[in-house]
Design an enzyme around this catalytic site. Structure first.
Site, PDB file in Angstrom:
ATOM      1  N   LYS A 187     -74.622   1.438   7.691  1.00 27.47           N
ATOM      2  CA  LYS A 187     -73.369   2.193   7.855  1.00 27.47           C
ATOM      3  C   LYS A 187     -73.671   3.695   7.887  1.00 27.47           C
ATOM      4  O   LYS A 187     -73.119   4.435   8.704  1.00 27.47           O
ATOM      5  CB  LYS A 187     -72.403   1.864   6.707  1.00 27.47           C
ATOM      6  CG  LYS A 187     -71.776   0.485   6.854  1.00 27.47           C
ATOM      7  CD  LYS A 187     -71.048   0.001   5.618  1.00 27.47           C
ATOM      8  CE  LYS A 187     -70.577  -1.439   5.809  1.00 27.47           C
ATOM      9  NZ  LYS A 187     -70.009  -2.043   4.595  1.00 27.47           N
ATOM     10  N   GLN A 208     -68.674  -0.471  -1.497  1.00 26.11           N
ATOM     11  CA  GLN A 208     -69.335  -1.695  -1.023  1.00 26.11           C
ATOM     12  C   GLN A 208     -69.105  -2.832  -2.028  1.00 26.11           C
ATOM     13  O   GLN A 208     -69.392  -2.679  -3.216  1.00 26.11           O
ATOM     14  CB  GLN A 208     -70.841  -1.418  -0.841  1.00 26.11           C
ATOM     15  CG  GLN A 208     -71.615  -2.556  -0.249  1.00 26.11           C
ATOM     16  CD  GLN A 208     -71.233  -2.868   1.206  1.00 26.11           C
ATOM     17  OE1 GLN A 208     -71.070  -1.985   2.023  1.00 26.11           O
ATOM     18  NE2 GLN A 208     -71.074  -4.137   1.503  1.00 26.11           N
ATOM     19  N   ASP A 255     -61.683   0.549   4.728  1.00 26.71           N
ATOM     20  CA  ASP A 255     -61.911  -0.902   4.723  1.00 26.71           C
ATOM     21  C   ASP A 255     -60.598  -1.648   4.975  1.00 26.71           C
ATOM     22  O   ASP A 255     -60.608  -2.837   5.290  1.00 26.71           O
ATOM     23  CB  ASP A 255     -62.475  -1.347   3.361  1.00 26.71           C
ATOM     24  CG  ASP A 255     -63.964  -1.655   3.437  1.00 26.71           C
ATOM     25  OD1 ASP A 255     -64.469  -1.899   4.554  1.00 26.71           O
ATOM     26  OD2 ASP A 255     -64.613  -1.673   2.371  1.00 26.71           O
TER      27      ASP A 255
END
Ligand code: NAP
Length: 283
Positions: free
Chosen positions: A53, A97, A120
């Site tokens: 990422k 994460q 997200d």
């Protein structure tokens, strides 16, 4: 034989377009879009995801900052960091994460992220917007799946879509997006009875379970579009949730693993961060 949907090529196209938009954003705003990624602990898979990422962010010209916290980080320490990122003007997207270590409640963490920076798309505010058809940040993998479907040129409206898996990350949001695109949507899970028969009536089949090759070739309706989200690492090799060779004999379009959904997830994270930055500077 099915046509393979090339997620790598589609993701590369998106990343190129995003890089051009980032240049224009940065000229207008005087600063680039910024993404903060928070990693707690040393989970090897998470470390790989975070590194890819970060690399993708750098390549499109984002400001990106990775915060690596130790395994024993407490929930309040993590919430404090998220709070500081919520108010940091250089940061337009925040991604924690998952999974987080056991002492931390992932729901509390998700709920603590400013919905405007929730790239997200897991915050209940963004999930609620998705389900009620209001603009918001859409989870990356489901957004990527819809782009993969769009790339085939098939009409979604009126089709029977079966989503296998009902996680908040993939199954539920992709079902909401398919419904919004006027598919007739069924969501299956571990308690579903008669899954092969359900699958055989699906024009669009999205599988997000996490079981190597659960879906067999004879579950596929001839001419179906098959999107395999699964990532199952067995003895160092990556497998999907669909028995690819068998399914490709029946389907019209199918995503490979690797090289299908995975690359699109990262491309859509970049798209969400750019969208968040645009919305924040618009005020
Ligand atoms: P998850 O949270 O573990 O959810 C799995 C879902 O599958 C659950 O709803 C579960 O049902 C259902 N399920 C389990 N066994 C089943 C069975 N035998 N028949 C039917 N349904 C069954 O997983 P997830 O986070 O959604 O991820 C799913 C897979 O996608 C994993 O392999 C993950 O690594 C992969 N993934 C890939 C990407 C990408 O970018 N490529 C992104 C996210 C996830 P219950 O709800 O009844 O337990």
């Amino acid at each position: 034989m099915a046509q393979i949907i090339d997620g790598r090529a589609l993701a590369a196209k998106f990343r190129g377009e995003i890089a051009a938009k980032v240049q224009s954003f940065t000229r207008r705003a005087g600063f680039p879009p910024g993404l903060a990624v928070v990693l707690v602990g040393e989970d090897p898979a998470s470390q790989i995801y975070v590194r890819s990422k970060e690399k993708a962010c750098r390549e499109v010209g984002f400001y990106s900052k990775v915060h690596c916290l130790p395994q024993e980080t407490t929930q309040s320490e993590l919430l404090e960091l998220v709070e500081s990122l919520n108010t940091d003007p250089r940061i337009h997207g925040i991604l924690v994460q998952l999974p987080v270590p056991d002492q931390i409640d992932s729901k509390a963490v998700i709920n603590s992220i400013d919905p405007a920076k929730d790239v997200d798309g897991f915050h209940p505010v963004n999930m609620g917007r998705l389900v009620t058809g209001q603009p918001g940040l859409v989870p990356c993998t489901p957004r990527g799946i819809m782009e993969l479907l769009k790339s085939t040129g098939i009409e979604i409206a009126g089709k029977n879509a079966l989503v296998i898996g009902r996680s908040n990350i993939v199954g539920k949001p992709v079902a909401a997006l398919l419904l919004a695109a006027n598919a007739t949507v069924t969501v299956a899970h571990s308690k579903t009875v008669g899954l092969p028969a359900l699958a055989r009536s699906a024009d669009i089949l999205v599988v997000a379970v996490g079981r190597k090759e659960l879906v067999k070739g004879d579950w596929i309706k001839p001419g179906a579009v098959v999107i395999d989200v699964g990532m199952n690492r067995v003895e160092g090799k990556l497998y999907g949730d669909v028995a690819f060779q068998e399914a490709a004999q029946k389907a019209a379009f199918i995503t490979p693993v690797p090289g299908g959904v995975g690359p699109m997830t990262i491309a859509m994270l970049l798209a969400n961060t750019l969208d968040a930055a645009e919305a924040i500077i618009r005020g």
